[in-house]
Each structure stands twice: as structure tokens, then as C-alpha cells.
Design a protein around this motif. Structure first.
Motif, PDB file in Angstrom:
ATOM      1  N   MET A   1     -21.338  36.040  47.491  1.00  0.00           N
ATOM      2  CA  MET A   1     -22.267  35.097  48.046  1.00  0.00           C
ATOM      3  C   MET A   1     -22.039  33.746  47.372  1.00  0.00           C
ATOM      4  SD  MET A   1     -26.432  35.308  47.374  1.00  0.00           S
ATOM      5  CE  MET A   1     -26.314  36.638  46.247  1.00  0.00           C
ATOM      6  N   LYS A   2     -22.086  32.684  48.170  1.00  0.00           N
ATOM      7  CA  LYS A   2     -21.937  31.331  47.642  1.00  0.00           C
ATOM      8  C   LYS A   2     -23.297  30.651  47.613  1.00  0.00           C
ATOM      9  CE  LYS A   2     -17.230  30.338  49.017  1.00  0.00           C
ATOM     10  NZ  LYS A   2     -16.345  29.467  49.784  1.00  0.00           N
ATOM     11  N   ILE A   3     -23.545  29.934  46.493  1.00  0.00           N
ATOM     12  CA  ILE A   3     -24.757  29.136  46.361  1.00  0.00           C
ATOM     13  C   ILE A   3     -24.375  27.740  45.888  1.00  0.00           C
ATOM     14  CG2 ILE A   3     -26.228  31.137  45.867  1.00  0.00           C
ATOM     15  CD1 ILE A   3     -26.217  30.139  42.889  1.00  0.00           C
ATOM     16  N   ASN A   4     -25.289  26.818  46.020  1.00  0.00           N
ATOM     17  CA  ASN A   4     -25.112  25.464  45.517  1.00  0.00           C
ATOM     18  C   ASN A   4     -25.942  25.332  44.253  1.00  0.00           C
ATOM     19  OD1 ASN A   4     -23.568  24.398  47.803  1.00  0.00           O
ATOM     20  ND2 ASN A   4     -25.443  24.777  48.938  1.00  0.00           N
ATOM     21  N   VAL A   5     -25.304  24.886  43.178  1.00  0.00           N
ATOM     22  CA  VAL A   5     -26.003  24.723  41.907  1.00  0.00           C
ATOM     23  C   VAL A   5     -26.045  23.231  41.584  1.00  0.00           C
ATOM     24  CG1 VAL A   5     -26.103  25.381  39.477  1.00  0.00           C
ATOM     25  CG2 VAL A   5     -25.123  26.955  41.149  1.00  0.00           C
ATOM     26  N   LYS A   6     -27.242  22.756  41.218  1.00  0.00           N
ATOM     27  CA  LYS A   6     -27.413  21.350  40.849  1.00  0.00           C
ATOM     28  C   LYS A   6     -27.913  21.266  39.415  1.00  0.00           C
ATOM     29  CE  LYS A   6     -27.917  19.433  45.386  1.00  0.00           C
ATOM     30  NZ  LYS A   6     -28.597  18.437  46.193  1.00  0.00           N
ATOM     31  N   TYR A   7     -27.433  20.239  38.724  1.00  0.00           N
ATOM     32  CA  TYR A   7     -27.801  19.999  37.336  1.00  0.00           C
ATOM     33  C   TYR A   7     -28.388  18.589  37.236  1.00  0.00           C
ATOM     34  CZ  TYR A   7     -24.321  23.687  37.098  1.00  0.00           C
ATOM     35  OH  TYR A   7     -23.593  24.835  37.324  1.00  0.00           O
ATOM     36  N   PHE A   8     -29.484  18.448  36.509  1.00  0.00           N
ATOM     37  CA  PHE A   8     -30.152  17.162  36.406  1.00  0.00           C
ATOM     38  C   PHE A   8     -30.333  16.722  34.962  1.00  0.00           C
ATOM     39  CE2 PHE A   8     -31.396  18.883  40.504  1.00  0.00           C
ATOM     40  CZ  PHE A   8     -31.205  17.792  41.341  1.00  0.00           C
ATOM     41  N   ALA A   9     -30.429  15.406  34.787  1.00  0.00           N
ATOM     42  CA  ALA A   9     -30.763  14.764  33.510  1.00  0.00           C
ATOM     43  C   ALA A   9     -29.806  15.206  32.398  1.00  0.00           C
ATOM     44  CB  ALA A   9     -32.222  15.012  33.161  1.00  0.00           C
TER      45      ALA A   9
END
Length: 85
Positions: free
Chosen positions: A1-9
Motif C-alpha cells: 500500500m502506498k501512502i503520502n507522508v508529510k513532515y512539518f516544522a
């Protein structure tokens, strides 16, 4: 399964990217498992996302805990707690 991962700050600054598409192994089906998978990369990943760090997490733009299930195409985000006044 593919997901989108976001990183902040500070997490984004530490790992050197704001987002990525991640192919999950079958045994990684929760936000906590995604975090553990990223920590297993070692180095800056372990420092930025390790259990010793207080982090907020979101799945599909809703704040969540590590037990939250992820699904195909989901967006999972990691960011430090925000304080201010």
C-alpha cells in the motif's frame, strides 16, 4: 500500500524533506507502525521521529494517535507540538 507522508516544522528541517510517497509493508497498517518504519531508517530519522520526541500525528488531516489505521493513498503527517500565546 502506498501512502503520502508529510513532515512539518522542525521534523521537516531534520529529515530534509517536506513529503514523500511511502510503500508500506503488509505489517505496517497504523500511524504508529509508519512512525516505527521511518525510525528504523536510523540517523536523522531516528532523532526526529523517535519515541523520545514529543510529536503530533495526523491521518487524512485529522489529529490521531498511533493506533489509527492507515489505508491506500492516506496522508500521514508528523509535526512537533505547537505552543504559543
Amino acid at each position: 500500500m502506498k501512502i503520502n507522508v508529510k513532515y512539518f516544522a522542525s521534523v521537516r528541517e531534520a529529515v530534509g524533506t517536506g513529503q514523500e510517497v511511502l510503500e508500506l509493508p503488509e505489517n505496517a497498517s497504523t500511524v504508529g507502525a509508519v512512525r516505527s518504519l521511518l525510525v528504523s531508517r536510523g540517523g536523522v530519522w531516528e532523532e526526529a521521529l523517535g519515541e523520545q520526541r514529543a510529536l503530533r500525528m495526523a491521518c487524512k488531516q485529522v489529529m490521531c494517535g498511533p493506533e489509527t489505521a492507515v489505508s491506500e493513498g492516506a496522508e500521514v503527517a508528523f509535526f512537533p507540538p505547537v505552543t504559543g500565546g
